[in-house]
Design an enzyme around this catalytic site. Structure first.
Site, PDB file in Angstrom:
ATOM      1  N   GLU A  56      24.012  54.091  20.758  1.00 34.89           N
ATOM      2  CA  GLU A  56      24.647  55.069  21.657  1.00 34.89           C
ATOM      3  C   GLU A  56      23.620  56.101  22.110  1.00 34.89           C
ATOM      4  OE1 GLU A  56      28.016  56.726  19.647  1.00 34.89           O
ATOM      5  OE2 GLU A  56      29.249  54.953  20.007  1.00 34.89           O
ATOM      6  N   ASP A 200      28.949  49.134  46.547  1.00 37.82           N
ATOM      7  CA  ASP A 200      29.180  48.185  45.455  1.00 37.82           C
ATOM      8  C   ASP A 200      28.624  46.842  45.913  1.00 37.82           C
ATOM      9  OD1 ASP A 200      30.124  46.329  43.674  1.00 37.82           O
ATOM     10  OD2 ASP A 200      32.196  47.051  43.678  1.00 37.82           O
ATOM     11  N   THR A 226      27.053  44.145  39.785  1.00 35.52           N
ATOM     12  CA  THR A 226      27.099  43.278  38.620  1.00 35.52           C
ATOM     13  C   THR A 226      25.721  42.634  38.527  1.00 35.52           C
ATOM     14  OG1 THR A 226      27.827  41.370  39.916  1.00 35.52           O
ATOM     15  CG2 THR A 226      29.557  42.701  38.899  1.00 35.52           C
ATOM     16  N   LYS A 229      26.124  37.729  39.400  1.00 42.91           N
ATOM     17  CA  LYS A 229      26.498  36.956  40.588  1.00 42.91           C
ATOM     18  C   LYS A 229      25.208  36.448  41.258  1.00 42.91           C
ATOM     19  CE  LYS A 229      30.921  39.302  40.709  1.00 42.91           C
ATOM     20  NZ  LYS A 229      31.866  40.186  41.419  1.00 42.91           N
TER      21      LYS A 229
HETATM   22  C1  LIG Z   1      32.873  41.000  40.995  1.00 37.99           C
HETATM   23  C2  LIG Z   1      33.022  42.354  41.564  1.00 37.99           C
HETATM   24  C3  LIG Z   1      33.239  43.471  40.743  1.00 37.99           C
HETATM   25  C4  LIG Z   1      33.662  43.382  39.305  1.00 37.99           C
HETATM   26  O1  LIG Z   1      32.887  42.821  38.411  1.00 37.99           O
HETATM   27  P1  LIG Z   1      33.417  42.424  36.958  1.00 37.99           P
HETATM   28  O2  LIG Z   1      32.152  42.235  36.260  1.00 37.99           O
HETATM   29  O3  LIG Z   1      34.237  41.188  37.148  1.00 37.99           O
HETATM   30  O4  LIG Z   1      34.237  43.556  36.434  1.00 37.99           O
HETATM   31  C5  LIG Z   1      33.224  44.739  41.316  1.00 37.99           C
HETATM   32  N1  LIG Z   1      33.053  44.877  42.648  1.00 37.99           N
HETATM   33  C6  LIG Z   1      32.891  43.831  43.459  1.00 37.99           C
HETATM   34  C7  LIG Z   1      32.694  44.078  44.922  1.00 37.99           C
HETATM   35  C8  LIG Z   1      32.887  42.536  42.958  1.00 37.99           C
HETATM   36  O5  LIG Z   1      32.776  41.503  43.797  1.00 37.99           O
END
Ligand SMILES: *Cc1c(COP(=O)(O)O)cnc(C)c1O
Length: 415
Positions: A56, A200, A226, A229
């Protein structure tokens, strides 16, 4: 096939399931836009003893002893991420995309404040203000849409809504949107109304890191992504922001939202960022986009309606009603031939979210296997044959075998 020798001996029941999933990944084609295959090095990093540590806090400021090595790992991940995206400050601790977004809202807003995000059924994400999600429950979201004619975001409309609603924050970056995003225009609109800019880039981070798409990091206040992806790392996320927001972002992640970071995952993030910095990754990202453009053209040629008429990135959303069926039915048919896809809403979908009109296709995973334009043309042909002749069981079986054969010619590098 990867052999997990100790797991197999120690727990055959769990190993049997893992083996089944490995077989599925080896033999079937993954066209879910949010999925990818990590490298062996990333897999190994996730399996290291770093999982045993509690740490932490942040490098140099931990609440537990014995963190000298963990500090080094986290710093490597941070430095590589900064380089990849030209970021001033990076926090690599968020456990996944949704928690990262939660931390951003927490860092910049008070509950009840107004935020602008794209509607889920127009390509946005649950965490961009959907009523069933924490974001829609805790904050006052006003949603913008894509243009019903073009399928693209109309920046004039975004500006109109922003001027009318005066949000505290504007969110851009989506889950099912195939076009380049006009980051600069978002920034100009946000400046005009005094809103924070939040990007995002969960889906497109790998393409942005490789220079295939425009990077919002240099001029947006805060950016999340993330890592699993298109960036092709372990499941997880990170937050990038301007130095002046570093303290509040860090505090929102820990102690605000999370406890101890997952140090083994952060090591794997460092490995994935290292891979993304290499020239090979640029070639990969370029091929992901080239493959997706071909896929889109092949569908359009055969009379499918592709939302926005094409793609600039790794995904397309296809309106299956243009072929007389719904997304879920198409998903089941494609499962039958060994191709995994995800059903998807289309903008202004006349059908309900559980049974929407569209299917989202993505090329990141099959491109990691090495498939290129010629394979994509073949895949599009199989998909179309299966959709158009869905009653022909023998044909579906034959395609399934051909899909498997192609998968064998293009093995998943890490399995
Ligand atoms: C996949 C995604 C997320 C969420 O990711 P998780 O790891 O599944 O919580 C957030 N924002 C966007 C635009 C996404 O495509």
């Amino acid at each position: 096939m990867l052999n997990y020798k100790f797991l197999a001996e120690h727990d055959p029941e769990v190993m049997a399931v893992v083996k089944k999933e490995m077989k599925r990944q080896i033999e079937e084609m993954e066209m879910i836009a949010s999925e990818n295959y990590v490298s062996k090095a990333v897999l190994e990093a996730m399996g290291t003893v770093l999982t045993n540590k509690y740490s932490e806090g942040y490098p140099g400021h931990r609440y537990y002893g014995g963190n000298q090595v963990i500090d080094e790992v986290e710093n490597i991940a941070i430095e590589r991420a900064k380089k990849l995206f030209s970021a001033e400050h990076v926090n690599v601790q968020p456990l996944s995309g949704s928690p990262a977004n939660a931390a951003v809202y927490f860092a910049f807003l008070k509950p009840g404040e107004k935020v602008m995000g794209l509607r889920l059924d127009h390509g946005g994400h649950l965490s961009h203000g959907h009523p069933v999600n924490f974001s829609g429950m805790l904050y006052n979201f006003v949603q913008y849409e894509v243009d019903s004619e073009t399928g693209k975001i109309d920046m004039e409309k975004v500006r109109e809504i922003a001027l009318r609603e005066k949000p505290k924050m504007i969110v851009a970056g989506y889950s099912a949107y195939s076009r380049e995003i006009e980051w600069q225009k978002f920034k100009d609109i946000a400046d005009e109304v005094g809103a924070f800019t939040f990007a995002d880039i969960a889906h497109t981070a790998g393409l942005i890191a490789a220079g295939e798409m425009n990077n919002p990091v240099p001029f947006f206040d805060v950016v999340t992504t993330t890592t699993h992806k298109t960036l092709r790392g372990p499941r997880g996320a990170m937050i990038m922001c301007k130095e002046r927001f570093a303290k509040q972002v860090n505090r929102a992640v820990f102690p605000g939202m999370q406890g101890g970071p997952h140090d083994h995952i952060n090591a794997a993030k460092a490995v994935a960022f290292g891979e993304a910095l290499k020239p090979e990754f640029k070639i990969y990202a370029k091929q992901v986009v080239a493959n997706c453009k071909v896929l889109s053209e092949e569908f359009i040629k055969r009379g499918y309606r592709v939302i926005s008429g094409g793609t600039d990135n790794h995904l397309i959303v296809v309106d299956m009603t243009s072929k007389g069926l719904l997304g879920k039915e198409a998903e089941v048919i494609l499962d039958r031939i060994g191709i995994s896809v995800s059903r998807s809403t289309i903008p202004n979908d006349p059908n309900p979210p559980m049974n929407p009109s569209g299917v989202r296709f993505g090329t990141p995973a099959i491109t990691t296997r090495g498939m290129k334009e010629n394979e994509i043309r073949k895949i599009a042909e199989w998909i179309n044959d299966a959709i158009e002749q869905k009653e022909e069981i023998e044909l579906l079986d034959k395609i399934r075998i051909e899909v498997k054969e192609m998968c064998e010619r293009f093995p998943v590098p890490s399995i």
